[in-house]
Design a protein around this motif. Structure first.
Motif, PDB file in Angstrom:
ATOM      1  N   TYR A  50      -8.246  -0.890  -5.125  1.00  0.00           N
ATOM      2  CA  TYR A  50      -7.447  -2.083  -4.844  1.00  0.00           C
ATOM      3  C   TYR A  50      -7.834  -2.636  -3.486  1.00  0.00           C
ATOM      4  O   TYR A  50      -7.962  -1.890  -2.510  1.00  0.00           O
ATOM      5  N   VAL A  51      -8.014  -3.958  -3.424  1.00  0.00           N
ATOM      6  CA  VAL A  51      -8.546  -4.596  -2.214  1.00  0.00           C
ATOM      7  C   VAL A  51      -7.591  -5.676  -1.726  1.00  0.00           C
ATOM      8  O   VAL A  51      -7.181  -6.553  -2.488  1.00  0.00           O
ATOM      9  N   ASN A  52      -7.240  -5.594  -0.448  1.00  0.00           N
ATOM     10  CA  ASN A  52      -6.497  -6.654   0.221  1.00  0.00           C
ATOM     11  C   ASN A  52      -7.528  -7.551   0.903  1.00  0.00           C
ATOM     12  O   ASN A  52      -8.179  -7.145   1.866  1.00  0.00           O
ATOM     13  N   LEU A  53      -7.687  -8.766   0.413  1.00  0.00           N
ATOM     14  CA  LEU A  53      -8.712  -9.666   0.932  1.00  0.00           C
ATOM     15  C   LEU A  53      -8.322 -10.283   2.271  1.00  0.00           C
ATOM     16  O   LEU A  53      -9.173 -10.838   2.961  1.00  0.00           O
ATOM     17  N   GLY A  56      -8.806  -6.625   4.487  1.00  0.00           N
ATOM     18  CA  GLY A  56      -9.973  -5.791   4.214  1.00  0.00           C
ATOM     19  C   GLY A  56      -9.620  -4.382   3.787  1.00  0.00           C
ATOM     20  O   GLY A  56     -10.508  -3.582   3.488  1.00  0.00           O
ATOM     21  N   GLU A  57      -8.320  -4.034   3.753  1.00  0.00           N
ATOM     22  CA  GLU A  57      -7.902  -2.691   3.358  1.00  0.00           C
ATOM     23  C   GLU A  57      -8.222  -2.417   1.889  1.00  0.00           C
ATOM     24  O   GLU A  57      -8.212  -3.332   1.063  1.00  0.00           O
ATOM     25  N   THR A  58      -8.464  -1.155   1.588  1.00  0.00           N
ATOM     26  CA  THR A  58      -8.644  -0.728   0.206  1.00  0.00           C
ATOM     27  C   THR A  58      -7.828   0.535  -0.053  1.00  0.00           C
ATOM     28  O   THR A  58      -7.586   1.325   0.866  1.00  0.00           O
ATOM     29  N   GLU A  59      -7.399   0.694  -1.295  1.00  0.00           N
ATOM     30  CA  GLU A  59      -6.768   1.930  -1.742  1.00  0.00           C
ATOM     31  C   GLU A  59      -7.300   2.278  -3.117  1.00  0.00           C
ATOM     32  O   GLU A  59      -7.516   1.388  -3.946  1.00  0.00           O
ATOM     33  N   ILE A  85      -0.570  -1.010  -0.528  1.00  0.00           N
ATOM     34  CA  ILE A  85      -1.013  -2.220   0.161  1.00  0.00           C
ATOM     35  C   ILE A  85      -0.750  -3.446  -0.704  1.00  0.00           C
ATOM     36  O   ILE A  85      -0.642  -3.353  -1.926  1.00  0.00           O
ATOM     37  N   GLU A  86      -0.645  -4.581  -0.035  1.00  0.00           N
ATOM     38  CA  GLU A  86      -0.686  -5.847  -0.765  1.00  0.00           C
ATOM     39  C   GLU A  86      -2.117  -5.999  -1.269  1.00  0.00           C
ATOM     40  O   GLU A  86      -3.067  -5.841  -0.499  1.00  0.00           O
ATOM     41  N   TRP A  87      -2.301  -6.283  -2.548  1.00  0.00           N
ATOM     42  CA  TRP A  87      -3.666  -6.354  -3.047  1.00  0.00           C
ATOM     43  C   TRP A  87      -3.888  -7.651  -3.818  1.00  0.00           C
ATOM     44  O   TRP A  87      -2.959  -8.254  -4.348  1.00  0.00           O
ATOM     45  N   GLU A  95     -15.928  -3.870 -13.534  1.00  0.00           N
ATOM     46  CA  GLU A  95     -14.839  -4.666 -14.082  1.00  0.00           C
ATOM     47  C   GLU A  95     -13.822  -4.951 -12.981  1.00  0.00           C
ATOM     48  O   GLU A  95     -13.588  -4.111 -12.111  1.00  0.00           O
ATOM     49  N   ILE A  96     -13.185  -6.119 -13.050  1.00  0.00           N
ATOM     50  CA  ILE A  96     -12.265  -6.539 -11.988  1.00  0.00           C
ATOM     51  C   ILE A  96     -11.017  -7.170 -12.609  1.00  0.00           C
ATOM     52  O   ILE A  96     -11.093  -7.883 -13.607  1.00  0.00           O
ATOM     53  N   LYS A  97      -9.876  -6.909 -11.986  1.00  0.00           N
ATOM     54  CA  LYS A  97      -8.632  -7.586 -12.347  1.00  0.00           C
ATOM     55  C   LYS A  97      -8.014  -8.172 -11.082  1.00  0.00           C
ATOM     56  O   LYS A  97      -8.414  -7.838  -9.956  1.00  0.00           O
ATOM     57  N   THR A  98      -7.024  -9.055 -11.254  1.00  0.00           N
ATOM     58  CA  THR A  98      -6.344  -9.668 -10.121  1.00  0.00           C
ATOM     59  C   THR A  98      -4.874  -9.280 -10.137  1.00  0.00           C
ATOM     60  O   THR A  98      -4.356  -8.776 -11.136  1.00  0.00           O
ATOM     61  N   ASN A  99      -4.212  -9.559  -9.050  1.00  0.00           N
ATOM     62  CA  ASN A  99      -2.776  -9.313  -8.946  1.00  0.00           C
ATOM     63  C   ASN A  99      -2.032 -10.602  -9.305  1.00  0.00           C
ATOM     64  O   ASN A  99      -1.419 -11.253  -8.456  1.00  0.00           O
TER      65      ASN A  99
END
Length: 223
Positions: A50-53, A56-59, A85-87, A95-99
């Motif tokens: 999971y990425v907070n754009l 820059g944080e990731t979990e 985190i907020e992601w 593969e990618i998904k969004t929040n």
């Protein structure tokens, strides 16, 4: 069911939060904040990153869905995710998904050309199943040599974001060649903020190992 993306080994990621050394407080592509994630390890089949754009944080968290195997057996769901985190996006290999976001492929290859939120046909995430030949999420490769592969029985992906990479089946080794389109893809977030994303490398740029991504990003907060 056809076994997709066959690889001999899958690297297992560790649960935790991290910032790439390449992340910037500002952005070289506009007035937002962003940077570059270089060789982000998203290789684990049983996990999502999971990425907070904005920060820059990731979990990294395990896939919690019910898994179905090519031999017909089914695993129990793994529970509910608790993401600290907020992601904005989550990545599972390629593969990618969004929040809850909406996505548009600008087909441009220069981040600087996009100075405001572009108009276009934005697409939301879609629910898929293990029967989806193109987007099915492989979750367990531990019994791959016996021809028994685990898939998420149901999953959510954004097909526009997944189109960042072109996949070419080789019929040999490696079984699939991955090539980034280099397109700048715009993510419109549910709170009105938006971001530019450009995936530039599929695989580790130093070792060529599959399951790593490099991408540029710029996050534009609500004004």
């Amino acid at each position: 069911m056809k076994i997709k993306d066959v690889l001999v080994m899958a690297a297992i990621g560790l649960l935790g939060a991290a910032c790439s050394d390449d992340d910037n407080k500002g952005s070289q592509w506009g007035d937002g904040v962003g940077g570059t994630k270089t060789n982000l390890d998203v290789s684990a089949y049983d996990k999502w990153t999971y990425v907070n754009l904005k920060t820059g944080e990731t979990e990294i968290h395990p896939d919690t869905s019910e898994w179905i195997y090519t031999d017909g057996s089914v695993s129990e769901p793994k529970g509910k995710e608790t993401i600290g985190i907020e992601w904005h996006i989550a990545i599972h290999r390629y593969e990618i998904k969004t929040n809850g976001g909406m996505v548009f492929d600008t087909e441009k290859t220069n981040m600087n050309e996009i100075t405001e939120l572009p108009e276009g046909d934005y697409k939301a995430d879609e629910n898929i199943t293990n029967e989806d030949e193109e987007y099915a999420i492989i979750t367990d490769m531990s019994k791959m040599m016996q021809g028994n592969v685990g898939y998420a029985k149901t999953a959510t992906v954004n097909k526009v974001l997944c189109s960042w990479v072109k996949k070419t089946e080789t019929g040999s080794m490696p079984p699939t060649i991955y090539e980034p389109t280099m397109h700048v893809i715009v993510l419109k977030c549910k709170d009105g903020s938006w971001a530019k994303l450009q995936f530039t490398v599929a695989g580790n740029s130093e070792t060529n190992k599959s399951g790593f991504v490099t991408f540029n990003y710029e996050f534009i907060p609500i004004k």
